[in-house]
Structures are given as structure tokens and as C-alpha cells.
Enzyme design. Structure first.
Site, PDB file in Angstrom:
ATOM      1  N   SER A   3      -1.042  -9.178  -6.184  1.00 36.62           N
ATOM      2  CA  SER A   3      -2.414  -9.426  -5.783  1.00 36.62           C
ATOM      3  C   SER A   3      -2.498 -10.681  -4.907  1.00 36.62           C
ATOM      4  CB  SER A   3      -3.289  -9.537  -7.038  1.00 36.62           C
ATOM      5  OG  SER A   3      -4.649  -9.438  -6.736  1.00 36.62           O
ATOM      6  N   ASP A  17      -5.811   1.546  -5.032  1.00 36.04           N
ATOM      7  CA  ASP A  17      -5.942   0.212  -5.630  1.00 36.04           C
ATOM      8  C   ASP A  17      -7.375  -0.277  -5.431  1.00 36.04           C
ATOM      9  OD1 ASP A  17      -5.889  -2.650  -6.059  1.00 36.04           O
ATOM     10  OD2 ASP A  17      -3.718  -2.585  -5.821  1.00 36.04           O
ATOM     11  N   HIS A  43      -4.385  -1.327 -10.001  1.00 35.22           N
ATOM     12  CA  HIS A  43      -4.104  -2.496  -9.171  1.00 35.22           C
ATOM     13  C   HIS A  43      -2.652  -2.917  -9.361  1.00 35.22           C
ATOM     14  CE1 HIS A  43      -4.604  -6.119  -6.985  1.00 35.22           C
ATOM     15  NE2 HIS A  43      -4.805  -6.929  -7.998  1.00 35.22           N
TER      16      HIS A  43
END
Length: 563
Positions: free
Chosen positions: A277, A503, A531
Site C-alpha cells: 500500500s 483492489d 487490498h
């Protein structure tokens, strides 16, 4: 949620927290849910806006696999991040020459971890010993015996910005990463400046933070708009008062420079790294600044550094809509789905529920009630991992029956609020980093109102709330020092960029774009939900990444995994 980035940790955080909340047994979970449950809840992926989300991204309005235009078209006007000079400035030599003093550490139930403190300058351009920062570092030495050749250190970061890398290491990566990887690498983590154990930024008291998270995120009139602006202003002022001059020095570029100091202190010639991320932005920034020191970099759930705040927030808004559509399809196939039998109508049902909680917050059995903002946060939190969908179904079922407690628990997990009412610093660090890295998406309520239609087009369910969330940085006291930029990292070794097609927080189009910017970027695609992808149940993804980490051989160009 300002959205200057609505991130979460490695995507498994909320599922883990939710499972702990519900007390569900891991033994009955699916392989992907089990993988999620093993992960440590750093809460990364958060954003700063609801007042609390600081978003950095989420899908594209044009579809699950990103924008219609080719990736290159999205960053033609962005500047380029240039490498730092190869010669080390004399004023920084003492930082690069430091030796770490390790001692045993870890939390209950963990063993074999060591901790140390790394010294870094507050300001790399004007280092002063009196201003030095103390950054928390942890490691677990390679577990392999003589037959397993040590390959150096593997640094990990779960994202955020604001997620504790040390916590992630000690609760998951150091014990849950593939055994072959842990056998060959010392597993290492450092909390970035301003985060958790590294001079943490704080902004509000716990009571003040409770009020902040409850503020109406979809103002219907001038009074409610003024209340939201007042909340953002008090949050920003609180950060400035409590963090002081640190608030101007928590940028991603500075954190990436700290990583290079740690690399030197670990006696590694090159950096090997797995970032998830926001951790991909941190890793890509490192590559851009120090391309000749890039070893094996895995960037999972990638961000696109060439985008501005408004585009980032709108993309992420669309990403949550994409994730909700997947949830709705799964939910409406079940007899007990609280959103009814039609996936096409599920969004309308949820929007009607949000409107009702806006007018009349739900009881939770405690003094706190479930407001529309908290309800929205609770729903969004479960979009990060499909392992949490069952919990969301049950929470919505209870909420539709008048009990807001389960949905409030999901919201609290997202904000890292414990049962005693105490908050970790993730949301504060999240805002501090995001508001420094990019100019604000919006600077006034009038700008938000003008943008709401585009956000609602991206997501009829979440668009209005996320548009207003993107106003957070508009009241920040420290001007942004960063701007959108491309990262070519010319001369770097092959860098593996991983993207998941559906995602919710870092849309697949961003991974395509980052891989195209990096001169040595190689894109690996996971066709699925949730994610990030590594260590979340895909044998194909894990094999490709493990091979790269252990041999330096990236997967074939264009490789896609569906299981």
C-alpha cells in the site's frame, strides 16, 4: 478521510481486527481468510478523512482495472524525481557510520526479536545533533541453518501512512512470511518518522478524537458545513501544537532517506524490501533517490506518485465502489443478506440506511451512538479484505434492526481505537504525511461542492462523503513540500510491482502506471478482490514473489495470477 490517501496497511489489517472483534475461529476460515487472519492489525490502509481517512487511493471510475487511457497519459505533466548525489555530504557521515545496539524485545507471545534505535536528522539539509530523531528499529535474524545462505536484510513496511512497521514485523512478517524467505533473510522493520515508536505525531485527546470521528461527513446545510470545517481546523491546529517542528519533516522523501541510513547501519550494500500500500510509495521513492542501491524491491498494492490529490481521492472513491459491488454480488446471493436479493439495488439500500443514521444515529448499548460517518467508516473498513464480508453482513443486519454496536466495532478497528477508548497515532501520522507530501485536493467547501458530482459518479454510495473527506488538508498549518512526480529510478535493478484488479484502496491502474514509470519495473497481476496480494492466499503470487526475493529473477512480463 482526506483523502490525500485513504490507505490501509497491507489489506489484511481490517479483516484481522474484525475477526478478533467477532471471535471467529480461524480453523473454519477459507484459505484467503486464514491468511488475512494471521496478519497483524496495523490499521494501515487508513486514510485520514472520515475525519480520519487520509486516503491515497482507490479504484478508477472507468473500471476495475484502472483508467481508460494508457498509464503513461496520466503522468505526462508530472515532474521527475531525481536521484540524490552519489557523494555523501560530510554533515551526514555520522549518521551513516552509526552502529546499532541491539537488545531483546517483543510483545507477549513473540520471541527472537531484537530492537535498536537509529538516529536520523530532523532536517537532512540542515542536520543538527540537538534536533536528531530517534527511530525505532526491530529485527529477527534469519532462521536458516548452515545450508541456508544468508542474503542480508529484508526490510518491510505495511503502509498507512502511519502503520507501525515494527508492530507488523513482530506480529506477522517476522513469523508469518514464507519460511524460505525468513530462512535466508534477517527480517527488519523501522517505524517511519512520526509513527508509533519513532517520535509519534499526536493531534487530539482521545475524547476529542471521538468527537472528530463522529462529525457529519455529508453536510446538508451551512451549519453542518461550518461544523465539519471547524473539526478539520481543530484537528490541524492540534497537530501543529502537539507535533511542533516535526510536523514539517515527516515527508515520504525524508522517510526514504531514513531507510538508506538504516541500510548502511545494517551493513547492507543494497536495499531489499517489501512494501504494501503506502509502503509502495515509500519503496518507489527510495528507488528514485538511490537507484544504484536498489536490491530486490516488491511493491504490493502500488500507488501512482504522478497523480495529484483530487485525482487520487476520486480514483480511490471509485475503487471502494468496485469493492462494494463485489461485496453486494456475494451478499445478495445469500438468503440472509440485509441488502436484499438484488445486487443492483444493494447500493440504494445502503444509501437509504446511511441517510437514516444521518437523521437518527443508532444506539450501540453504550454512550456512543453510531452516526452516519461512523457507519460509513465501518462499511468501508470491510472493503479491504473479502474475509471481512461475513462480518459486515452481520453488522449491517444488526444495524438494520436498530443495533449499531457491531458496525461501530468495525469503525473503531479502522481507527485503531481500543475498547478502553484510546487511539493509536496512525490517523495523526496519516494526515501529517499526506498533507506534507501533496498540496490539498480542496481548500474550501465551495471547491468540494463543485467536485461532488464527479465523486458521486465514481461512487453513488460513498462519493459525497469521500469528496468532503478530501478537504482535510485544506486547513493544514504546514505547506506541502511535495508534488506529483514520476519515478523512473533509472539504473535500478528489476523492481517488482504487484497489482490486484479489484483492489479497493490502491486501484489496479496505479500499479500499471507505476510499473510503466519505473525504468526497470515489472508488473505482476492478481485477478481478484482485496487490498494487496502477497501472503494472502494466492499460491501463484507467493511463488512468483518468493522466487524473486530468493533468486533476483522477476516473473515473466505480463504474468497474471487468479489463484
Amino acid at each position: 478521510m482526506d483523502s490525500s490517501r485513504l490507505f490501509r496497511t497491507s489489506g489484511t489489517a481490517i479483516a484481522t481486527a474484525a475477526m478478533l472483534i467477532s471471535g471467529c475461529a480461524l480453523g473454519s476460515a477459507s484459505p484467503r481468510a486464514t491468511a488475512a487472519a494471521r496478519a497483524y492489525d496495523t490499521g494501515d490502509g487508513r486514510s485520514s478523512g472520515f475525519p480520519g481517512f487520509e486516503s491515497f487511493g482507490a479504484g478508477s471510475a472507468e473500471g476495475a482495472e484502472g483508467p481508460e487511457s494508457p498509464p503513461a497519459a496520466r503522468h505526462d505533466n508530472a515532474r521527475t524525481l531525481a536521484p540524490l548525489p552519489a557523494a555523501l555530504p560530510p554533515a551526514l557521515r555520522r549518521y551513516y557510520a552509526q552502529k546499532l545496539t541491539w537488545h531483546s524485545c517483543g510483545t507477549s507471545g513473540t520471541s527472537g526479536f531484537e530492537c535498536a534505535t537509529l538516529m536520523a536528522p530532523l532536517d537532512y539539509d540542515h542536520p543538527r545533533e540537538a534536533d536528531d530523531l530517534k527511530l525505532a528499529v526491530s529485527r529477527k535474524k534469519a532462521t536458516g541453518a548452515g545450508h541456508a545462505k544468508r542474503l542480508g536484510s529484508l526490510m518491510v513496511n505495511p503502509g498507512g501512512p502511519g502503520g507501525s512497521a515494527v508492530g507488523y514485523l513482530q506480529h506477522y512478517a517476522g513469523i508469518g512470511y514464507p519460511a524460505a524467505v525468513r530462512a535466508h533473510y534477517d527480517m527488519v522493520a523501522m517505524d517511519p518518522r512520526g509513527v508509533a515508536g519513532s517520535e509519534p505525531v499526536t493531534c487530539l485527546s482521545d475524547t476529542e478524537m471521538d468527537r472528530y470521528t463522529e462529525v457529519d461527513q455529508t453536510p446538508d446545510n451551512a451549519t453542518e458545513t461550518a461544523e465539519l470545517v471547524d473539526a478539520y481546523t481543530k484537528f490541524a491546529d492540534g497537530c501543529a501544537a502537539r507535533a511542533g517542528k516535526l510536523l514539517g519533516h515527516v515527508s515520504t522523501i525524508e522517510a526514504a532517506r531514513d531507510m538508506d541510513v538504516l541500510r548502511a547501519a545494517l551493513d547492507d550494500g543494497k536495499l531489499t524490501y517489501v512494501g504494501a500500500s503506502y509502503g509502495t510509495f515509500l519503496g518507489a521513492t527510495y528507488a528514485g533517490l538511490f537507484p544504484s542501491r536498489v536490491g530486490r524491491l516488491v511493491l504490493d498494492g502500488a500507488l501512482d506518485p504522478s497523480l495529484g490529490s483530487e485525482q487520487i481521492n476520486r480514483d480511490q472513491t471509485a475503487g471502494f465502489q468496485t469493492a462494494f459491488a463485489s461485496f453486494a454480488e456475494d451478499c445478495t446471493r445469500r438468503k440472509d443478506c440485509p441488502l436484499g436479493p438484488s445486487a443492483d439495488r444493494a447500493g440504494d439500500r445502503l444509501a437509504e440506511f446511511f441517510a437514516k443514521t444521518d437523521a437518527t444515529p443508532l444506539a450501540t448499548g453504550k454512550s456512543r451512538k453510531l452516526t452516519e460517518s461512523l457507519a460509513t467508516t465501518g462499511v468501508i473498513s470491510a472493503m479491504y479484505d473479502e474475509a471481512a464480508w461475513g462480518l459486515l453482513r452481520n453488522a449491517l443486519k444488526a444495524a438494520f434492526a436498530g443495533d449499531g454496536a457491531p458496525l461501530l466495532k468495525l469503525s473503531d478497528a479502522y481507527y485503531e481505537r481500543d475498547r478502553h477508548g484510546s487511539y493509536q497515532n496512525l490517523m495523526y501520522a496519516n494526515a501529517a504525511v499526506n498533507c506534507l507530501d501533496l498540496p490539498p485536493a480542496f481548500r474550501s467547501p465551495s471547491e468540494v461542492r463543485e467536485a461532488v458530482p464527479a465523486f458521486r459518479k465514481a461512487s453513488p454510495v460513498f462519493g459525497t462523503a469521500l469528496a468532503w473527506a478530501a478537504l482535510t488538508c485544506g486547513y493544514w498549518s504546514v505547506p506541502a513540500t511535495g508534488a506529483p512526480h514520476r519515478i523512473p529510478a533509472a539504473g535500478a535493478a528489476p523492481i517488482l510491482v504487484v497489482g490486484t484488479t479489484r483492489d479497493p484502496a490502491t486501484p489496479y491502474g496505479w500499479a500499471r502506471s507505476l510499473a510503466s514509470q519505473l525504468s526497470s519495473g515489472r508488473l505482476l497481476t492478481y485477478e481478484g478482490d482485496g487490498h494487496t496480494a502477497y501472503t494472502r492466499g494466492s499460491t501463484c503470487i507467493d511463488k512468483a514473489i518468493n522466487t524473486y526475493l530468493l533468486t533476483s529473477a522477476p516473473p515473466p512480463a505480463g504474468q497474471r495470477c487468479s489463484s
